[in-house]
Design a protein around this motif. Structure first.
Motif, PDB file in Angstrom:
ATOM      1  N   LYS A  27       0.813  -1.218   0.000  1.00 23.59           N
ATOM      2  CA  LYS A  27       0.000   0.000   0.000  1.00 23.59           C
ATOM      3  C   LYS A  27       0.848   1.270   0.000  1.00 23.59           C
ATOM      4  N   ARG A  28       2.027   1.215   0.616  1.00 19.25           N
ATOM      5  CA  ARG A  28       2.899   2.402   0.678  1.00 19.25           C
ATOM      6  C   ARG A  28       3.531   2.708  -0.673  1.00 19.25           C
ATOM      7  N   ASN A  29       3.614   1.706  -1.540  1.00 26.79           N
ATOM      8  CA  ASN A  29       4.246   1.836  -2.851  1.00 26.79           C
ATOM      9  C   ASN A  29       5.714   2.278  -2.734  1.00 26.79           C
ATOM     10  N   CYS A  30       6.388   1.772  -1.682  1.00 26.02           N
ATOM     11  CA  CYS A  30       7.800   2.074  -1.479  1.00 26.02           C
ATOM     12  C   CYS A  30       8.353   1.150  -0.401  1.00 26.02           C
ATOM     13  N   PHE A  31       9.666   1.186  -0.216  1.00 29.40           N
ATOM     14  CA  PHE A  31      10.331   0.525   0.897  1.00 29.40           C
ATOM     15  C   PHE A  31      10.873   1.610   1.818  1.00 29.40           C
ATOM     16  N   ASN A  32      11.440   1.207   2.947  1.00 30.88           N
ATOM     17  CA  ASN A  32      12.062   2.177   3.848  1.00 30.88           C
ATOM     18  C   ASN A  32      13.280   2.821   3.209  1.00 30.88           C
ATOM     19  N   ILE A  33      13.977   2.056   2.344  1.00 32.28           N
ATOM     20  CA  ILE A  33      15.077   2.631   1.565  1.00 32.28           C
ATOM     21  C   ILE A  33      14.718   2.500   0.096  1.00 32.28           C
ATOM     22  N   LEU A  34      15.327   3.296  -0.742  1.00 31.71           N
ATOM     23  CA  LEU A  34      15.113   3.200  -2.175  1.00 31.71           C
ATOM     24  C   LEU A  34      16.153   2.231  -2.745  1.00 31.71           C
ATOM     25  N   PRO A  35      15.746   1.000  -3.091  1.00 29.57           N
ATOM     26  CA  PRO A  35      16.734   0.069  -3.644  1.00 29.57           C
ATOM     27  C   PRO A  35      17.117   0.463  -5.061  1.00 29.57           C
ATOM     28  N   ASN A  36      18.408   0.605  -5.292  1.00 31.27           N
ATOM     29  CA  ASN A  36      18.881   0.958  -6.627  1.00 31.27           C
ATOM     30  C   ASN A  36      19.674  -0.178  -7.258  1.00 31.27           C
ATOM     31  N   SER A  37      20.408  -0.938  -6.438  1.00 24.09           N
ATOM     32  CA  SER A  37      21.179  -2.054  -6.978  1.00 24.09           C
ATOM     33  C   SER A  37      21.181  -3.216  -5.991  1.00 24.09           C
ATOM     34  N   LEU A  38      21.255  -4.412  -6.540  1.00 26.86           N
ATOM     35  CA  LEU A  38      21.307  -5.617  -5.725  1.00 26.86           C
ATOM     36  C   LEU A  38      22.129  -6.654  -6.486  1.00 26.86           C
ATOM     37  N   VAL A  39      23.144  -7.217  -5.830  1.00 24.65           N
ATOM     38  CA  VAL A  39      23.945  -8.293  -6.405  1.00 24.65           C
ATOM     39  C   VAL A  39      23.880  -9.459  -5.434  1.00 24.65           C
ATOM     40  N   VAL A  40      23.483 -10.624  -5.950  1.00 27.07           N
ATOM     41  CA  VAL A  40      23.360 -11.818  -5.114  1.00 27.07           C
ATOM     42  C   VAL A  40      24.135 -12.955  -5.756  1.00 27.07           C
ATOM     43  N   LYS A  41      24.973 -13.598  -4.932  1.00 26.84           N
ATOM     44  CA  LYS A  41      25.735 -14.772  -5.354  1.00 26.84           C
ATOM     45  C   LYS A  41      25.421 -15.876  -4.360  1.00 26.84           C
ATOM     46  N   ALA A  42      24.932 -17.017  -4.877  1.00 27.34           N
ATOM     47  CA  ALA A  42      24.534 -18.108  -3.993  1.00 27.34           C
ATOM     48  C   ALA A  42      25.018 -19.446  -4.538  1.00 27.34           C
ATOM     49  N   PHE A  43      25.758 -20.162  -3.713  1.00 26.79           N
ATOM     50  CA  PHE A  43      26.258 -21.496  -4.027  1.00 26.79           C
ATOM     51  C   PHE A  43      25.372 -22.492  -3.283  1.00 26.79           C
ATOM     52  N   ILE A  44      24.785 -23.461  -4.022  1.00 28.03           N
ATOM     53  CA  ILE A  44      23.766 -24.319  -3.438  1.00 28.03           C
ATOM     54  C   ILE A  44      23.981 -25.778  -3.803  1.00 28.03           C
ATOM     55  N   ASP A  45      23.870 -26.643  -2.801  1.00 24.90           N
ATOM     56  CA  ASP A  45      23.842 -28.085  -3.021  1.00 24.90           C
ATOM     57  C   ASP A  45      22.372 -28.434  -3.272  1.00 24.90           C
ATOM     58  N   TYR A  46      22.082 -28.946  -4.462  1.00 22.36           N
ATOM     59  CA  TYR A  46      20.678 -29.161  -4.798  1.00 22.36           C
ATOM     60  C   TYR A  46      20.314 -30.617  -5.043  1.00 22.36           C
ATOM     61  N   LYS A  47      20.995 -31.538  -4.416  1.00 20.61           N
ATOM     62  CA  LYS A  47      20.741 -32.958  -4.669  1.00 20.61           C
ATOM     63  C   LYS A  47      19.336 -33.397  -4.279  1.00 20.61           C
ATOM     64  N   GLU A  48      18.709 -32.753  -3.281  1.00 19.94           N
ATOM     65  CA  GLU A  48      17.347 -33.145  -2.902  1.00 19.94           C
ATOM     66  C   GLU A  48      16.316 -32.766  -3.954  1.00 19.94           C
ATOM     67  N   VAL A  49      16.593 -31.754  -4.754  1.00 20.89           N
ATOM     68  CA  VAL A  49      15.644 -31.320  -5.793  1.00 20.89           C
ATOM     69  C   VAL A  49      16.264 -31.490  -7.176  1.00 20.89           C
ATOM     70  N   PHE A  50      17.138 -32.448  -7.314  1.00 19.22           N
ATOM     71  CA  PHE A  50      17.942 -32.629  -8.526  1.00 19.22           C
ATOM     72  C   PHE A  50      17.112 -32.640  -9.801  1.00 19.22           C
ATOM     73  N   ASN A  51      15.988 -33.349  -9.822  1.00 19.24           N
ATOM     74  CA  ASN A  51      15.185 -33.444 -11.036  1.00 19.24           C
ATOM     75  C   ASN A  51      14.117 -32.382 -11.141  1.00 19.24           C
ATOM     76  N   GLY A  52      13.976 -31.563 -10.143  1.00 21.41           N
ATOM     77  CA  GLY A  52      12.962 -30.527 -10.179  1.00 21.41           C
ATOM     78  C   GLY A  52      11.571 -31.122 -10.046  1.00 21.41           C
ATOM     79  N   PRO A  53      10.549 -30.309 -10.201  1.00 24.29           N
ATOM     80  CA  PRO A  53       9.182 -30.787 -10.037  1.00 24.29           C
ATOM     81  C   PRO A  53       8.748 -31.660 -11.224  1.00 24.29           C
ATOM     82  N   ASN A  54       7.747 -32.460 -11.011  1.00 24.82           N
ATOM     83  CA  ASN A  54       7.203 -33.300 -12.065  1.00 24.82           C
ATOM     84  C   ASN A  54       6.134 -32.492 -12.808  1.00 24.82           C
ATOM     85  N   ILE A  55       6.529 -31.847 -13.894  1.00 26.35           N
ATOM     86  CA  ILE A  55       5.639 -30.976 -14.646  1.00 26.35           C
ATOM     87  C   ILE A  55       5.222 -31.684 -15.929  1.00 26.35           C
ATOM     88  N   ASN A  56       3.927 -31.696 -16.218  1.00 30.73           N
ATOM     89  CA  ASN A  56       3.451 -32.297 -17.477  1.00 30.73           C
ATOM     90  C   ASN A  56       3.373 -31.271 -18.557  1.00 30.73           C
TER      91      ASN A  56
END
Length: 138
Positions: free
Chosen positions: A109-138
């Protein structure tokens, strides 16, 4: 590869990562303070992710990128993003969002955040063996 250090940098300030969660539908990355959360909807892209060869980087446009501040969401779009398969069971995600203040779509409803985000960089290293095949999508 030196990317296995997880980082989250908002407006040039490293706000760290406290938690990374990956399941069949989404990747969730929460900063150290618990204020900011980045959610990436992966549900429709598992076939692309699984087709990446070890050592290969692939540009994948995911369905939604959601940045939340104190659980108030906004939609954002990356300037640059890729997924790298490090081993058969591990992935490296890289997301770079620039000039966000011009393209962000707030979903509160405020149409804003407490700060004005201008840039975001995210680096994530993940072990994904539990979701290796992903969802069963038809």
């Amino acid at each position: 590869m030196n990317e296995n250090k997880n980082t989250m940098v908002l407006n040039g300030v490293n706000i760290g990562i406290s938690k990374i969660t990956l399941d069949e539908t989404e990747l969730i990355i929460i900063d150290k303070s618990g204020i900011y959360c980045l959610r990436i909807i992966l549900y429709y892209n598992w076939k692309e992710i699984n087709n990446i060869e070890i050592g290969e980087k692939a540009k994948i446009d995911f369905n939604e990128y959601i940045l939340s501040e104190n659980n108030e969401p906004s939609l954002i779009w990356p300037e640059e993003s890729y997924v790298e398969k490090v081993t058969n069971n591990s992935l490296y995600f890289y997301f770079n969002f620039e000039n966000m203040s011009k393209t962000i779509t707030y979903m509160n409803k405020r149409n804003c955040f407490n700060i004005l985000p201008n840039s975001l960089v995210v680096k994530a290293f993940i072990d994904y063996k539990e979701v290796f095949n992903g969802p069963n999508i038809n």
